[in-house]
Design a protein around this motif. Structure first.
Motif, PDB file in Angstrom:
ATOM      1  N   GLY A  39      -0.091   1.263  -4.499  1.00 30.13           N
ATOM      2  CA  GLY A  39      -1.187   0.466  -4.025  1.00 30.13           C
ATOM      3  C   GLY A  39      -2.046   1.615  -3.352  1.00 30.13           C
ATOM      4  O   GLY A  39      -3.447   1.413  -3.641  1.00 30.13           O
TER       5      GLY A  39
ATOM      6  N   ASP B 198      12.517   5.668  -5.208  1.00 29.90           N
ATOM      7  CA  ASP B 198      12.828   4.651  -4.223  1.00 29.90           C
ATOM      8  C   ASP B 198      14.027   3.714  -4.453  1.00 29.90           C
ATOM      9  O   ASP B 198      13.920   3.227  -5.489  1.00 29.90           O
ATOM     10  CB  ASP B 198      11.392   3.934  -3.964  1.00 29.90           C
TER      11      ASP B 198
ATOM     12  N   GLY C 178       5.486   5.200  -0.417  1.00 33.72           N
ATOM     13  CA  GLY C 178       4.622   5.310   0.854  1.00 33.72           C
ATOM     14  C   GLY C 178       3.227   5.477   0.777  1.00 33.72           C
ATOM     15  O   GLY C 178       2.808   6.115  -0.502  1.00 33.72           O
TER      16      GLY C 178
ATOM     17  N   ILE D 280       0.831  -1.322   0.091  1.00 34.55           N
ATOM     18  CA  ILE D 280       0.051   0.140  -0.047  1.00 34.55           C
ATOM     19  C   ILE D 280       1.021   1.178   0.004  1.00 34.55           C
ATOM     20  O   ILE D 280       0.629   2.364   0.769  1.00 34.55           O
ATOM     21  CB  ILE D 280      -0.811  -0.291   1.173  1.00 34.55           C
ATOM     22  N   GLY D 281       1.915   1.212  -0.905  1.00 38.91           N
ATOM     23  CA  GLY D 281       2.824   2.405  -1.068  1.00 38.91           C
ATOM     24  C   GLY D 281       2.182   3.427  -2.143  1.00 38.91           C
ATOM     25  O   GLY D 281       1.036   3.545  -2.124  1.00 38.91           O
ATOM     26  N   LEU D 282       2.964   4.133  -2.870  1.00 41.73           N
ATOM     27  CA  LEU D 282       2.477   5.215  -3.744  1.00 41.73           C
ATOM     28  C   LEU D 282       1.426   4.323  -4.794  1.00 41.73           C
ATOM     29  O   LEU D 282       0.480   4.845  -4.857  1.00 41.73           O
ATOM     30  CB  LEU D 282       3.706   5.319  -4.659  1.00 41.73           C
TER      31      LEU D 282
ATOM     32  N   VAL E   4       1.640  -4.722 -10.383  1.00 47.26           N
ATOM     33  CA  VAL E   4       2.037  -3.654 -11.065  1.00 47.26           C
ATOM     34  C   VAL E   4       3.603  -3.171 -11.471  1.00 47.26           C
ATOM     35  O   VAL E   4       4.031  -2.456 -11.306  1.00 47.26           O
ATOM     36  CB  VAL E   4       1.741  -2.484 -10.285  1.00 47.26           C
ATOM     37  N   GLY E   5       4.411  -4.458 -11.049  1.00 42.77           N
ATOM     38  CA  GLY E   5       5.606  -4.520 -11.182  1.00 42.77           C
ATOM     39  C   GLY E   5       6.304  -3.749 -12.514  1.00 42.77           C
ATOM     40  O   GLY E   5       5.950  -3.915 -13.368  1.00 42.77           O
TER      41      GLY E   5
ATOM     42  N   SER F  92       1.247  -4.736  -5.216  1.00 46.44           N
ATOM     43  CA  SER F  92       2.181  -3.651  -5.462  1.00 46.44           C
ATOM     44  C   SER F  92       3.202  -3.384  -4.575  1.00 46.44           C
ATOM     45  O   SER F  92       3.261  -2.847  -3.683  1.00 46.44           O
ATOM     46  CB  SER F  92       1.187  -2.346  -5.362  1.00 46.44           C
ATOM     47  N   VAL F  93       4.238  -4.351  -4.781  1.00 43.30           N
ATOM     48  CA  VAL F  93       5.567  -4.420  -3.864  1.00 43.30           C
ATOM     49  C   VAL F  93       6.534  -4.449  -4.654  1.00 43.30           C
ATOM     50  O   VAL F  93       6.397  -4.774  -5.939  1.00 43.30           O
ATOM     51  CB  VAL F  93       5.272  -5.680  -3.065  1.00 43.30           C
TER      52      VAL F  93
ATOM     53  N   THR G 270       3.074   0.835   8.246  1.00 40.77           N
ATOM     54  CA  THR G 270       2.492   1.077   6.932  1.00 40.77           C
ATOM     55  C   THR G 270       0.984   0.761   6.988  1.00 40.77           C
ATOM     56  O   THR G 270      -0.003   1.398   6.729  1.00 40.77           O
ATOM     57  CB  THR G 270       3.196   0.449   5.720  1.00 40.77           C
TER      58      THR G 270
ATOM     59  N   THR H 172      -0.149  -5.264   4.279  1.00 38.59           N
ATOM     60  CA  THR H 172       1.196  -4.651   3.856  1.00 38.59           C
ATOM     61  C   THR H 172       2.103  -5.389   4.801  1.00 38.59           C
ATOM     62  O   THR H 172       1.545  -6.011   6.027  1.00 38.59           O
ATOM     63  CB  THR H 172       1.381  -3.388   3.879  1.00 38.59           C
TER      64      THR H 172
ATOM     65  N   ALA I 182       3.136   4.812 -14.795  1.00 38.08           N
ATOM     66  CA  ALA I 182       2.548   6.165 -14.164  1.00 38.08           C
ATOM     67  C   ALA I 182       3.210   5.962 -12.767  1.00 38.08           C
ATOM     68  O   ALA I 182       3.361   4.798 -12.349  1.00 38.08           O
ATOM     69  CB  ALA I 182       0.921   6.001 -13.834  1.00 38.08           C
TER      70      ALA I 182
HETATM   71  P1  NAP Z   1       6.608   1.976  -2.352  1.00 43.13           P
HETATM   72  O1  NAP Z   1       5.651   3.195  -2.196  1.00 43.13           O
HETATM   73  O2  NAP Z   1       7.811   1.816  -1.906  1.00 43.13           O
HETATM   74  O3  NAP Z   1       5.493   0.948  -1.604  1.00 43.13           O
HETATM   75  C1  NAP Z   1       6.031  -0.575  -1.394  1.00 43.13           C
HETATM   76  C2  NAP Z   1       5.014  -1.423  -0.773  1.00 43.13           C
HETATM   77  O4  NAP Z   1       5.493  -2.651  -0.728  1.00 43.13           O
HETATM   78  C3  NAP Z   1       4.561  -1.125   0.759  1.00 43.13           C
HETATM   79  O5  NAP Z   1       3.623  -1.647   1.146  1.00 43.13           O
HETATM   80  C4  NAP Z   1       5.803  -1.850   1.371  1.00 43.13           C
HETATM   81  O6  NAP Z   1       5.471  -2.503   2.676  1.00 43.13           O
HETATM   82  C5  NAP Z   1       5.815  -3.167   0.635  1.00 43.13           C
HETATM   83  N1  NAP Z   1       6.969  -3.709   0.486  1.00 43.13           N
HETATM   84  C6  NAP Z   1       8.357  -3.297   0.553  1.00 43.13           C
HETATM   85  N2  NAP Z   1       9.128  -4.269   0.482  1.00 43.13           N
HETATM   86  C7  NAP Z   1       8.521  -5.468   0.730  1.00 43.13           C
HETATM   87  C8  NAP Z   1       8.837  -6.848   0.846  1.00 43.13           C
HETATM   88  N3  NAP Z   1      10.331  -7.277   0.691  1.00 43.13           N
HETATM   89  N4  NAP Z   1       7.884  -7.893   1.089  1.00 43.13           N
HETATM   90  C9  NAP Z   1       6.551  -7.437   0.775  1.00 43.13           C
HETATM   91  N5  NAP Z   1       6.316  -6.050   0.684  1.00 43.13           N
HETATM   92  C10 NAP Z   1       7.304  -5.291   0.641  1.00 43.13           C
HETATM   93  O7  NAP Z   1       6.569   1.360  -3.639  1.00 43.13           O
HETATM   94  P2  NAP Z   1       5.504   1.700  -5.071  1.00 43.13           P
HETATM   95  O8  NAP Z   1       6.315   2.997  -5.759  1.00 43.13           O
HETATM   96  O9  NAP Z   1       4.105   1.633  -4.657  1.00 43.13           O
HETATM   97  O10 NAP Z   1       6.130   0.613  -5.771  1.00 43.13           O
HETATM   98  C11 NAP Z   1       5.253  -0.933  -6.014  1.00 43.13           C
HETATM   99  C12 NAP Z   1       5.517  -1.461  -7.226  1.00 43.13           C
HETATM  100  O11 NAP Z   1       4.993  -0.721  -8.212  1.00 43.13           O
HETATM  101  C13 NAP Z   1       7.020  -1.795  -7.433  1.00 43.13           C
HETATM  102  O12 NAP Z   1       7.092  -3.140  -8.114  1.00 43.13           O
HETATM  103  C14 NAP Z   1       7.234  -0.894  -8.720  1.00 43.13           C
HETATM  104  O13 NAP Z   1       8.201  -1.397  -9.578  1.00 43.13           O
HETATM  105  C15 NAP Z   1       5.910  -0.676  -9.411  1.00 43.13           C
HETATM  106  N6  NAP Z   1       5.806   0.558  -9.963  1.00 43.13           N
HETATM  107  C16 NAP Z   1       6.293   1.806  -9.422  1.00 43.13           C
HETATM  108  C17 NAP Z   1       6.157   2.867 -10.046  1.00 43.13           C
HETATM  109  C18 NAP Z   1       6.556   4.294  -9.338  1.00 43.13           C
HETATM  110  O14 NAP Z   1       6.594   5.280  -9.980  1.00 43.13           O
HETATM  111  N7  NAP Z   1       6.993   4.168  -7.980  1.00 43.13           N
HETATM  112  C19 NAP Z   1       5.371   2.962 -11.183  1.00 43.13           C
HETATM  113  C20 NAP Z   1       4.770   1.741 -11.788  1.00 43.13           C
HETATM  114  C21 NAP Z   1       4.967   0.747 -11.066  1.00 43.13           C
HETATM  115  P3  NAP Z   1       5.840  -1.940   4.143  1.00 43.13           P
HETATM  116  O15 NAP Z   1       5.817  -0.370   3.998  1.00 43.13           O
HETATM  117  O16 NAP Z   1       4.543  -2.280   5.056  1.00 43.13           O
HETATM  118  O17 NAP Z   1       7.148  -2.343   4.525  1.00 43.13           O
END
Ligand code: NAP
Length: 311
Positions: free
Chosen positions: A18, A233, A133, A14-16, A99-100, A73-74, A43, A38, A127
């Motif tokens: 989720g 990140d 977070g 449930i970061g950016l 969404v990886g 979404s991790v 979080t 999560t 996007a």
């Molecule tokens: P984020 O804001 O850092 O959130 C990450 C989430 O994943 C949090 O809920 C975190 O949980 C959890 N997490 C982190 N490490 C983990 C682990 N080892 N095992 C299980 N859960 C874990 O990340 P985000 O930007 O939403 O990205 C999530 C996915 O979307 C990634 O695969 C990324 O490649 C993809 N994505 C990102 C973007 C972007 O611009 N950011 C764009 C498109 C796709 P806790 O906080 O509870 O530890």
């Protein structure tokens, strides 16, 4: 009110991304119920405080038990562990997606753990922002953006169509692609720009002849545009580099060759070559603006103070 697309959606992570999904699902009434899980208690508490869901779970397995749609979404390196946890608890007929930012590796990691009774349709919304977070998300993140789905051969067409309908309701346009091709395309449009940004910002930080305060003071001349990407990140981008290694190395090799050629043109004073390249690249920027993927306002529409020297 129209019927929601799914009765229960489970958001694992449930970061950016989720939390943006949680917000758009609520804003547009796309699910009857949103279950959130999560890894950390902190979080989960933040998600609860923001009111992102209807139910909150410390266990991924419990969160998916009732879900018709599960969105993981991790960071991509955590995909296998999550799939292993949720696999045995999926409801028959459930759609599982992610969404990886890399796809071949995610398919390899997750597919073996998804039972035949569920439908696995990997995805990637094109996007994002440099923030992370649950606080960083917003409902409009996917508006006007692409979402790429990479379903394995033989995936149920109805499940793909339902997931496509979901992303369209979030404001995106959906395209299907082979996972390896996705990884090659994204290596050049996303992964390489981030790696270049991390590198240039690291180089500036290591310089001895130019002080860090000078780098920051004069950053409006170009440097600061790289720092947005370089603020992304670290966990997410570490995993992208490790999980799209081959495509990234291929694009980096090509990039290094072209950089050497540019270096030679500068060394030998080949102005025509520089002018030709810089004219061609300006055209690419114009096409991106025309495709509605960025603003045509100068300096990305920033309200720049007069002292900014745009060089
Ligand atoms: P984020 O804001 O850092 O959130 C990450 C989430 O994943 C949090 O809920 C975190 O949980 C959890 N997490 C982190 N490490 C983990 C682990 N080892 N095992 C299980 N859960 C874990 O990340 P985000 O930007 O939403 O990205 C999530 C996915 O979307 C990634 O695969 C990324 O490649 C993809 N994505 C990102 C973007 C972007 O611009 N950011 C764009 C498109 C796709 P806790 O906080 O509870 O530890």
């Amino acid at each position: 009110m129209t019927k929601p697309l799914f009765e229960t959606v489970a958001l694992i992570g449930i970061g950016l991304i989720g939390s943006s999904l949680a917000r758009v699902i609520r804003a547009k009434g796309l699910a009857g119920e949103v279950a959130i899980a999560t890894r950390s208690a902190e979080t989960l508490e933040a998600a609860r405080a923001l009111g992102l869901g209807d139910s909150y779970f410390g266990s991924n397995a419990e969160a998916v038990a009732k879900a018709d749609l599960v969105i993981v979404s991790v960071p991509v390196g955590a995909s296998e562990a999550v799939a292993r946890e949720i696999g045995p608890h999926l409801k028959p007929g459930a759609i599982v997606t992610d969404v990886g930012s890399t796809k071949a590796s995610v398919v390899r990691q997750m597919q073996p753990h998804i039972p035949d009774t569920a439908h696995f349709v990997p995805g990637h919304p094109i996007a994002g922002t440099e923030q992370s977070g649950p606080q960083a998300g917003f409902a409009e993140l996917f508006e006007g953006r692409w979402c790429i789905l990479t379903p394995p051969a033989g995936t149920d067409a109805g499940a793909i169509a339902r997931l496509a309908e979901f992303w369209e309701a979030c404001g995106s346009t959906v395209e299907e692609m082979d996972p390896d091709h996705h990884d090659l395309v994204l290596a050049i449009v996303s992964h390489l720009p981030h790696i270049i940004a991390y590198n240039i910002v690291g180089t500036a930080d290591d310089l001895e002849a130019v002080t860090k305060s000078e780098v920051i003071k004069y950053s409006a001349s170009g440097f600061r545009d790289f720092t947005r990407l370089a603020a992304s990140d670290p966990v997410m981008w570490r995993d992208v580099c490790l999980h799209n290694k081959d495509a990234i190395l291929e694009m980096l090799a090509r990039f290094s060759e072209d950089l050497s050629s540019l270096q030679r043109a500068i060394r030998w004073g080949d102005g025509d070559k520089l002018f030709e390249l810089f004219t061609r690249t300006r055209g690419i920027r114009r096409s991106i603006v025309e495709a509605g993927q960025d603003t045509d306002a100068p300096n990305f529409g920033r309200n720049a103070p007069k002292t900014d020297a745009a060089e």
